[in-house]
Design an enzyme around this catalytic site. Structure first.
Site, PDB file in Angstrom:
ATOM      1  N   TYR A  67       0.871  -1.184   0.008  1.00  0.00           N
ATOM      2  CA  TYR A  67       0.129   0.012   0.065  1.00  0.00           C
ATOM      3  C   TYR A  67       0.924   1.153   0.072  1.00  0.00           C
ATOM      4  O   TYR A  67       0.513   2.278  -0.634  1.00  0.00           O
ATOM      5  CB  TYR A  67      -0.914   0.072   1.245  1.00  0.00           C
ATOM      6  CG  TYR A  67      -2.232  -0.835   0.729  1.00  0.00           C
ATOM      7  CD1 TYR A  67      -3.197  -0.314  -0.046  1.00  0.00           C
ATOM      8  CD2 TYR A  67      -2.172  -2.331   1.180  1.00  0.00           C
ATOM      9  CE1 TYR A  67      -4.359  -1.196  -0.341  1.00  0.00           C
ATOM     10  CE2 TYR A  67      -3.264  -3.002   0.798  1.00  0.00           C
ATOM     11  CZ  TYR A  67      -4.342  -2.282   0.154  1.00  0.00           C
ATOM     12  OH  TYR A  67      -5.398  -3.226  -0.508  1.00  0.00           O
ATOM     13  N   ARG A  70       1.685   1.747  -3.578  1.00  0.00           N
ATOM     14  CA  ARG A  70       0.543   2.256  -4.253  1.00  0.00           C
ATOM     15  C   ARG A  70       0.168   3.701  -3.977  1.00  0.00           C
ATOM     16  O   ARG A  70       0.033   4.520  -4.788  1.00  0.00           O
ATOM     17  CB  ARG A  70      -0.562   1.584  -4.072  1.00  0.00           C
ATOM     18  CG  ARG A  70      -0.477  -0.117  -4.788  1.00  0.00           C
ATOM     19  CD  ARG A  70      -1.830  -0.728  -4.414  1.00  0.00           C
ATOM     20  NE  ARG A  70      -2.779  -0.280  -5.284  1.00  0.00           N
ATOM     21  CZ  ARG A  70      -4.164  -0.376  -4.878  1.00  0.00           C
ATOM     22  NH1 ARG A  70      -4.331  -1.361  -3.870  1.00  0.00           N
ATOM     23  NH2 ARG A  70      -5.071  -0.015  -5.571  1.00  0.00           N
ATOM     24  N   GLN A 101     -16.128   3.497  -6.093  1.00  0.00           N
ATOM     25  CA  GLN A 101     -15.457   2.080  -5.754  1.00  0.00           C
ATOM     26  C   GLN A 101     -13.923   2.590  -5.720  1.00  0.00           C
ATOM     27  O   GLN A 101     -13.046   1.546  -5.140  1.00  0.00           O
ATOM     28  CB  GLN A 101     -15.688   1.118  -6.590  1.00  0.00           C
ATOM     29  CG  GLN A 101     -17.137   0.804  -6.680  1.00  0.00           C
ATOM     30  CD  GLN A 101     -17.352  -0.374  -7.688  1.00  0.00           C
ATOM     31  OE1 GLN A 101     -17.422  -1.435  -7.581  1.00  0.00           O
ATOM     32  NE2 GLN A 101     -17.579   0.348  -9.028  1.00  0.00           N
ATOM     33  N   VAL A 103     -10.340   3.917  -4.610  1.00  0.00           N
ATOM     34  CA  VAL A 103      -9.779   4.488  -3.493  1.00  0.00           C
ATOM     35  C   VAL A 103      -8.558   5.662  -3.519  1.00  0.00           C
ATOM     36  O   VAL A 103      -7.907   5.947  -2.518  1.00  0.00           O
ATOM     37  CB  VAL A 103      -8.988   3.239  -2.555  1.00  0.00           C
ATOM     38  CG1 VAL A 103     -10.180   2.155  -2.313  1.00  0.00           C
ATOM     39  CG2 VAL A 103      -7.990   2.762  -3.310  1.00  0.00           C
ATOM     40  N   HIS A 119     -15.253   1.997  -0.964  1.00  0.00           N
ATOM     41  CA  HIS A 119     -14.187   1.088  -0.742  1.00  0.00           C
ATOM     42  C   HIS A 119     -13.069   1.792   0.071  1.00  0.00           C
ATOM     43  O   HIS A 119     -11.754   1.403   0.127  1.00  0.00           O
ATOM     44  CB  HIS A 119     -13.361   0.386  -2.059  1.00  0.00           C
ATOM     45  CG  HIS A 119     -14.297  -0.654  -2.542  1.00  0.00           C
ATOM     46  ND1 HIS A 119     -13.887  -1.145  -3.895  1.00  0.00           N
ATOM     47  CD2 HIS A 119     -15.511  -1.046  -2.244  1.00  0.00           C
ATOM     48  CE1 HIS A 119     -15.226  -1.869  -4.195  1.00  0.00           C
ATOM     49  NE2 HIS A 119     -16.087  -1.839  -3.287  1.00  0.00           N
ATOM     50  N   CYS A 150      -3.158   3.133  20.971  1.00  0.00           N
ATOM     51  CA  CYS A 150      -3.196   1.914  21.721  1.00  0.00           C
ATOM     52  C   CYS A 150      -2.095   1.031  21.127  1.00  0.00           C
ATOM     53  O   CYS A 150      -1.871  -0.146  21.600  1.00  0.00           O
ATOM     54  CB  CYS A 150      -4.618   1.367  21.144  1.00  0.00           C
ATOM     55  SG  CYS A 150      -4.575   0.799  19.550  1.00  0.00           S
ATOM     56  N   SER A 189     -16.881  -2.421 -14.135  1.00  0.00           N
ATOM     57  CA  SER A 189     -17.075  -3.633 -14.819  1.00  0.00           C
ATOM     58  C   SER A 189     -18.555  -4.334 -14.386  1.00  0.00           C
ATOM     59  O   SER A 189     -19.148  -5.113 -15.023  1.00  0.00           O
ATOM     60  CB  SER A 189     -16.154  -4.652 -14.758  1.00  0.00           C
ATOM     61  OG  SER A 189     -15.940  -4.872 -13.215  1.00  0.00           O
ATOM     62  N   ASN A 213     -18.666   3.233 -20.558  1.00  0.00           N
ATOM     63  CA  ASN A 213     -17.664   2.364 -20.254  1.00  0.00           C
ATOM     64  C   ASN A 213     -16.837   2.138 -21.627  1.00  0.00           C
ATOM     65  O   ASN A 213     -17.410   2.112 -22.959  1.00  0.00           O
ATOM     66  CB  ASN A 213     -18.150   0.978 -19.784  1.00  0.00           C
ATOM     67  CG  ASN A 213     -17.313   0.066 -18.965  1.00  0.00           C
ATOM     68  OD1 ASN A 213     -16.184  -0.288 -19.835  1.00  0.00           O
ATOM     69  ND2 ASN A 213     -17.325  -0.133 -17.963  1.00  0.00           N
TER      70      ASN A 213
HETATM   71  N1  APR Z   1     -13.075   5.170 -19.660  1.00  0.00           N
HETATM   72  C1  APR Z   1     -14.300   4.344 -19.222  1.00  0.00           C
HETATM   73  N2  APR Z   1     -14.262   3.048 -18.693  1.00  0.00           N
HETATM   74  C2  APR Z   1     -13.016   2.375 -18.760  1.00  0.00           C
HETATM   75  C3  APR Z   1     -11.859   3.071 -19.097  1.00  0.00           C
HETATM   76  C4  APR Z   1     -12.092   4.226 -19.674  1.00  0.00           C
HETATM   77  N3  APR Z   1     -11.039   5.299 -19.958  1.00  0.00           N
HETATM   78  N4  APR Z   1     -11.141   2.163 -19.018  1.00  0.00           N
HETATM   79  C5  APR Z   1     -11.157   1.173 -18.611  1.00  0.00           C
HETATM   80  N5  APR Z   1     -12.533   1.206 -18.457  1.00  0.00           N
HETATM   81  C6  APR Z   1     -13.443   0.213 -17.907  1.00  0.00           C
HETATM   82  C7  APR Z   1     -13.183  -1.309 -18.494  1.00  0.00           C
HETATM   83  O1  APR Z   1     -13.757  -1.558 -19.561  1.00  0.00           O
HETATM   84  C8  APR Z   1     -13.956  -1.994 -17.206  1.00  0.00           C
HETATM   85  O2  APR Z   1     -14.991  -2.582 -17.666  1.00  0.00           O
HETATM   86  O3  APR Z   1     -13.697   0.241 -16.570  1.00  0.00           O
HETATM   87  C9  APR Z   1     -14.093  -1.075 -16.147  1.00  0.00           C
HETATM   88  C10 APR Z   1     -13.060  -1.481 -14.813  1.00  0.00           C
HETATM   89  O4  APR Z   1     -13.432  -2.466 -14.210  1.00  0.00           O
HETATM   90  P1  APR Z   1     -12.640  -2.989 -13.110  1.00  0.00           P
HETATM   91  O5  APR Z   1     -11.274  -3.322 -13.320  1.00  0.00           O
HETATM   92  O6  APR Z   1     -13.295  -4.286 -12.652  1.00  0.00           O
HETATM   93  O7  APR Z   1     -12.939  -1.820 -11.897  1.00  0.00           O
HETATM   94  P2  APR Z   1     -14.163  -1.886 -10.937  1.00  0.00           P
HETATM   95  O8  APR Z   1     -15.423  -2.164 -11.537  1.00  0.00           O
HETATM   96  O9  APR Z   1     -13.906  -0.454 -10.160  1.00  0.00           O
HETATM   97  O10 APR Z   1     -13.855  -3.064  -9.804  1.00  0.00           O
HETATM   98  C11 APR Z   1     -14.573  -2.870  -8.666  1.00  0.00           C
HETATM   99  O11 APR Z   1     -13.116  -4.588  -7.697  1.00  0.00           O
HETATM  100  O12 APR Z   1     -10.941  -5.095  -7.733  1.00  0.00           O
HETATM  101  C12 APR Z   1     -11.793  -4.722  -6.841  1.00  0.00           C
HETATM  102  O13 APR Z   1     -11.534  -3.192  -5.326  1.00  0.00           O
HETATM  103  C13 APR Z   1     -11.458  -3.136  -6.607  1.00  0.00           C
HETATM  104  O14 APR Z   1     -12.700  -1.219  -6.522  1.00  0.00           O
HETATM  105  C14 APR Z   1     -12.496  -2.157  -7.440  1.00  0.00           C
HETATM  106  C15 APR Z   1     -13.852  -3.218  -7.585  1.00  0.00           C
END
Ligand code: APR
Length: 245
Positions: A67, A70, A101, A103, A119, A150, A189, A213
């Site tokens: 972390y 990151r 979602q 962070v 999150h 603590c 996603s 998306n």
């Molecule tokens: N503009 C729009 N959408 C985009 C772009 C962009 N420039 N780049 C990528 N994407 C889309 C991808 O097509 C995908 O559907 O963003 C989505 C990212 O999906 P994930 O990586 O699954 O992210 P998320 O939905 O935020 O995941 C939820 O899962 O890994 C855990 O805690 C983590 O918060 C995260 C959670």
């Protein structure tokens, strides 16, 4: 991009708009998603080995270092035009809720005010035992920094695999989704709950559902409007089409 006149009308007159964002909303800021970030040194670990209560219990230093690494990467990152377009949308909508979602804190950095971080936030640190937030801690020590109150171990204030989402934020998000007249699902996603559930809660309560998306998702067939492309390009164009700015 051409936007349907109907959507522009809905947004112009909407009093209540809610937005859910995921990793895709930060992608154009140059921030790699959780899984992409596991490169180099970190590639050998499974996400659960770096981001779960079990991982922290068995090797707190490994989790802390991941972390810390990151957090450093995030420090050099700036909001992208999509983040700023959402600030403009908030400025023009009487009741606006941004549920994220992510962070990385980039929505607040851009100027969004009503933000629900489902999150947590990687830039915040709290005690794993008593929950007290730490303002300062040393990152250059051999061991994980400890709570000044603590002496418990400090951990990032993020939701790990197997942990519950913060209750107050989740409840507010569900209310905002249900009450919205227009609900956006952006760069997520939609497979990790509660993302999918929020869009459905909005839809079941009569909200217009809009997806932005890079690619189609399980939500796409159920959305009233779906735009495929980069949120950092589509959102500013949409704000311009609706409010002329
Ligand atoms: N503009 C729009 N959408 C985009 C772009 C962009 N420039 N780049 C990528 N994407 C889309 C991808 O097509 C995908 O559907 O963003 C989505 C990212 O999906 P994930 O990586 O699954 O992210 P998320 O939905 O935020 O995941 C939820 O899962 O890994 C855990 O805690 C983590 O918060 C995260 C959670």
């Amino acid at each position: 991009m051409e936007f349907p006149a109907e959507l522009i009308r809905f947004l112009k007159k909407a009093d209540r708009v809610s937005v859910l964002t995921g990793a895709g909303a930060s992608q154009e800021s140059g921030l790699r998603t959780f899984r992409d970030a596991q490169s180099g040194l970190w590639a050998q670990y499974k996400p659960q080995d770096l981001a779960s209560p079990e991982a922290f219990a068995s090797d707190p230093k490994l989790v802390w270092d991941w972390y810390a690494w990151r957090r450093e990467a995030i420090k050099g990152v700036r909001p992208n035009p999509g983040h700023y377009a959402l600030v403009e949308m908030e400025n023009r909508t009487p009741s606006f809720t941004l549920i994220t979602q992510n962070v990385d804190g980039l929505h607040r950095f851009a100027g969004s005010r009503n933000v629900l971080e489902l999150h947590g936030n990687i830039l915040r640190v709290r005690c794993a035992d008593c929950g007290t937030f730490a303002e300062e801690w040393g990152d250059d020590t051999e061991s994980v920094p400890r709570c000044g109150k603590c002496n418990g171990l400090l951990r990032p204030d993020v939701v790990w695999f197997g942990e519950a989402l913060p209750r107050a934020e989740l409840e507010s998000a569900v209310v905002a989704a249900r009450q919205s007249q227009v609900f956006f699902s952006i760069g997520t996603s939609g497979v990790v709950q509660p993302a999918a559930a929020l869009a459905h809660a909005a839809r079941n309560n009569g909200s217009v559902v809009v997806e932005i998306n890079a690619e189609p998702t399980p939500l796409t067939p159920k959305a009233d409007f779906a735009f495929h492309g980069k949120s950092g390009e589509i959102l500013p164009e949409l704000v311009k089409a609706v409010w002329g700015i």
